[in-house]
Design a protein around this motif. Structure first.
Motif, PDB file in Angstrom:
ATOM      1  N   SER A 152      24.591  41.575  37.448  1.00 36.86           N
ATOM      2  CA  SER A 152      25.974  41.605  37.942  1.00 36.86           C
ATOM      3  C   SER A 152      26.031  40.840  39.244  1.00 36.86           C
ATOM      4  O   SER A 152      25.072  40.838  40.022  1.00 36.86           O
ATOM      5  CB  SER A 152      26.451  43.052  38.155  1.00 36.86           C
ATOM      6  OG  SER A 152      25.658  43.684  39.135  1.00 36.86           O
ATOM      7  N   ILE A 153      27.129  40.162  39.454  1.00 35.44           N
ATOM      8  CA  ILE A 153      27.275  39.344  40.651  1.00 35.44           C
ATOM      9  C   ILE A 153      28.595  39.688  41.335  1.00 35.44           C
ATOM     10  O   ILE A 153      29.656  39.587  40.721  1.00 35.44           O
ATOM     11  CB  ILE A 153      27.272  37.832  40.317  1.00 35.44           C
ATOM     12  CG1 ILE A 153      26.017  37.452  39.527  1.00 35.44           C
ATOM     13  CG2 ILE A 153      27.344  37.002  41.588  1.00 35.44           C
ATOM     14  CD1 ILE A 153      25.932  35.986  39.161  1.00 35.44           C
ATOM     15  N   ASN A 154      28.512  40.076  42.614  1.00 36.78           N
ATOM     16  CA  ASN A 154      29.764  40.263  43.339  1.00 36.78           C
ATOM     17  C   ASN A 154      30.182  38.936  43.964  1.00 36.78           C
ATOM     18  O   ASN A 154      29.396  37.994  44.060  1.00 36.78           O
ATOM     19  CB  ASN A 154      29.631  41.372  44.391  1.00 36.78           C
ATOM     20  CG  ASN A 154      28.645  41.009  45.496  1.00 36.78           C
ATOM     21  OD1 ASN A 154      28.803  40.008  46.171  1.00 36.78           O
ATOM     22  ND2 ASN A 154      27.609  41.834  45.674  1.00 36.78           N
ATOM     23  N   VAL A 155      31.412  38.874  44.365  1.00 35.08           N
ATOM     24  CA  VAL A 155      31.989  37.616  44.855  1.00 35.08           C
ATOM     25  C   VAL A 155      31.211  37.068  46.051  1.00 35.08           C
ATOM     26  O   VAL A 155      30.933  35.871  46.142  1.00 35.08           O
ATOM     27  CB  VAL A 155      33.471  37.814  45.223  1.00 35.08           C
ATOM     28  CG1 VAL A 155      34.025  36.569  45.889  1.00 35.08           C
ATOM     29  CG2 VAL A 155      34.279  38.159  43.977  1.00 35.08           C
ATOM     30  N   PHE A 156      30.827  37.961  46.959  1.00 35.79           N
ATOM     31  CA  PHE A 156      30.176  37.509  48.192  1.00 35.79           C
ATOM     32  C   PHE A 156      28.787  36.921  47.926  1.00 35.79           C
ATOM     33  O   PHE A 156      28.351  36.010  48.620  1.00 35.79           O
ATOM     34  CB  PHE A 156      30.053  38.676  49.184  1.00 35.79           C
ATOM     35  CG  PHE A 156      31.368  39.112  49.755  1.00 35.79           C
ATOM     36  CD1 PHE A 156      31.972  38.402  50.780  1.00 35.79           C
ATOM     37  CD2 PHE A 156      32.018  40.228  49.263  1.00 35.79           C
ATOM     38  CE1 PHE A 156      33.196  38.790  51.299  1.00 35.79           C
ATOM     39  CE2 PHE A 156      33.244  40.630  49.773  1.00 35.79           C
ATOM     40  CZ  PHE A 156      33.836  39.908  50.797  1.00 35.79           C
ATOM     41  N   ASP A 157      28.091  37.443  46.930  1.00 35.71           N
ATOM     42  CA  ASP A 157      26.706  37.034  46.692  1.00 35.71           C
ATOM     43  C   ASP A 157      26.544  36.121  45.486  1.00 35.71           C
ATOM     44  O   ASP A 157      25.418  35.860  45.049  1.00 35.71           O
ATOM     45  CB  ASP A 157      25.828  38.277  46.487  1.00 35.71           C
ATOM     46  CG  ASP A 157      25.709  39.105  47.749  1.00 35.71           C
ATOM     47  OD1 ASP A 157      25.809  38.527  48.842  1.00 35.71           O
ATOM     48  OD2 ASP A 157      25.519  40.331  47.634  1.00 35.71           O
ATOM     49  N   TYR A 158      27.646  35.627  44.922  1.00 34.31           N
ATOM     50  CA  TYR A 158      27.578  34.855  43.685  1.00 34.31           C
ATOM     51  C   TYR A 158      26.579  33.709  43.789  1.00 34.31           C
ATOM     52  O   TYR A 158      25.614  33.627  43.007  1.00 34.31           O
ATOM     53  CB  TYR A 158      28.964  34.307  43.327  1.00 34.31           C
ATOM     54  CG  TYR A 158      28.961  33.433  42.090  1.00 34.31           C
ATOM     55  CD1 TYR A 158      29.033  33.985  40.812  1.00 34.31           C
ATOM     56  CD2 TYR A 158      28.865  32.043  42.191  1.00 34.31           C
ATOM     57  CE1 TYR A 158      29.019  33.185  39.681  1.00 34.31           C
ATOM     58  CE2 TYR A 158      28.847  31.234  41.073  1.00 34.31           C
ATOM     59  CZ  TYR A 158      28.928  31.812  39.812  1.00 34.31           C
ATOM     60  OH  TYR A 158      28.894  31.019  38.696  1.00 34.31           O
ATOM     61  N   TYR A 159      26.775  32.808  44.751  1.00 36.98           N
ATOM     62  CA  TYR A 159      25.906  31.638  44.838  1.00 36.98           C
ATOM     63  C   TYR A 159      24.510  32.003  45.327  1.00 36.98           C
ATOM     64  O   TYR A 159      23.519  31.395  44.910  1.00 36.98           O
ATOM     65  CB  TYR A 159      26.539  30.564  45.728  1.00 36.98           C
ATOM     66  CG  TYR A 159      27.718  29.892  45.064  1.00 36.98           C
ATOM     67  CD1 TYR A 159      27.535  29.049  43.976  1.00 36.98           C
ATOM     68  CD2 TYR A 159      29.018  30.123  45.507  1.00 36.98           C
ATOM     69  CE1 TYR A 159      28.611  28.443  43.343  1.00 36.98           C
ATOM     70  CE2 TYR A 159      30.103  29.525  44.879  1.00 36.98           C
ATOM     71  CZ  TYR A 159      29.891  28.687  43.800  1.00 36.98           C
ATOM     72  OH  TYR A 159      30.964  28.096  43.167  1.00 36.98           O
TER      73      TYR A 159
END
Length: 283
Positions: A152-159
């Motif tokens: 799962s990827i949250n917006v802040f840690d996507y990249y």
């Protein structure tokens, strides 16, 4: 030390994930100020890719003079500054450097028509130049594909997360390449097979690559296996070699190396090579 040169903000963010390893010397050309200012050149903010293509700043990037021998060049084709790639790489080639390219393919669904054209142009030209022998190799990576490697990827840690997936695996392949295996069938990759993708695999050779890849001709496996397992599991080698043999096809050769590790889990990485330019499904 392995030289790494990143062009553009996205590529500079990617190579940041390699800073924790002490075998890389990292150089950056980007638009944003960085905490790490050493070996960093700040580009001007320009409106179009054409303006970056016309930049005449090579003499101002002082650290280029200190890069010798080999360099791996990271770039993301969607950034406007990627248009500066060819001028930059030409200058390095004229210095006699051996150049490897790592190309990140962005999520194209959200690119403007102009950005999509820029990305396609940079990607295809870099592959053509690699096929011609100007560059040693080009490694293809795709953000959309890398996304599937995280739970799962949250917006802040996507990249950060997708960059870590690629860079951690990239580093381990580099480590294995510079470590003597206890057993291997490695052979020199054909001169024409300069286009590459990386990924992870299993003992059964079930590969998951970091970019869609077609018409592979050569495949290389790096088996990082728990040392105790290698000593005690009698049928392991037979199972492994059968898996590699089953991976072969009429047009595909497969090779492998076995490396004992102290890790509890096995870590298996794969490289696929092709002489063919890699196009998207839309192309």
């Amino acid at each position: 030390m392995k030289n790494i040169l990143a062009l553009g903000n996205a590529a500079c963010d990617i190579v940041t994930r390699l800073e924790k390893y002490d075998i890389y010397k990292i150089y950056r050309i980007c638009n944003q100020e960085r905490e790490e200012k050493k070996n960093t050149y700040i580009l001007p903010e320009l409106d179009t890719a054409e303006e970056y293509e016309d930049l005449n700043i090579l003499s101002k990037i002082k650290f280029l003079r200190s890069i010798k021998g080999e360099v791996t060049f990271f770039v993301c084709g969607a950034s406007k500054s990627s248009a500066f790639s060819l001028k930059l790489l030409e200058s390095l080639h004229k210095k006699g450097l051996k150049i490897k390219v790592v190309y990140f393919h962005p999520e194209t669904d959200f690119l403007s028509e102009e950005q999509a054209l820029q990305e396609r142009t940079v990607r295809n030209i870099l592959q053509e130049y690699t096929r011609s022998g100007l560059f040693e190799s080009i490694t293809m990576a795709c953000n959309k594909t890398l996304e599937g490697f995280t739970e799962s990827i949250n917006v802040f840690d996507y990249y950060k997360q997708i960059n870590s997936v690629f860079c951690d695996s990239y580093h381990m392949v580099e480590v294995f390449k510079n470590t003597k295996p206890i057993m291997s069938t490695f052979s020199r990759i054909r001169e024409s097979c300069r286009i590459r993708s990386l990924g992870v695999s299993t003992i059964s050779c079930e590969d998951k690559l970091f970019s869609p890849f077609k018409q592979e001709v050569e495949v290389v496996y790096y088996f990082g296996i728990n040392e105790e397992k290698l000593k005690t599991q009698g049928n392991f080698f037979k199972e492994l070699t059968n898996s590699v043999k089953n991976r072969m096809a009429e047009e595909t050769k497969a090779y492998f190396g076995i490396y004992p590790t102290q890790y509890e889990n096995d870590y298996i990485y794969v490289e696929c090579f092709s002489p063919k330019i890699q196009l998207t499904d839309e192309e």
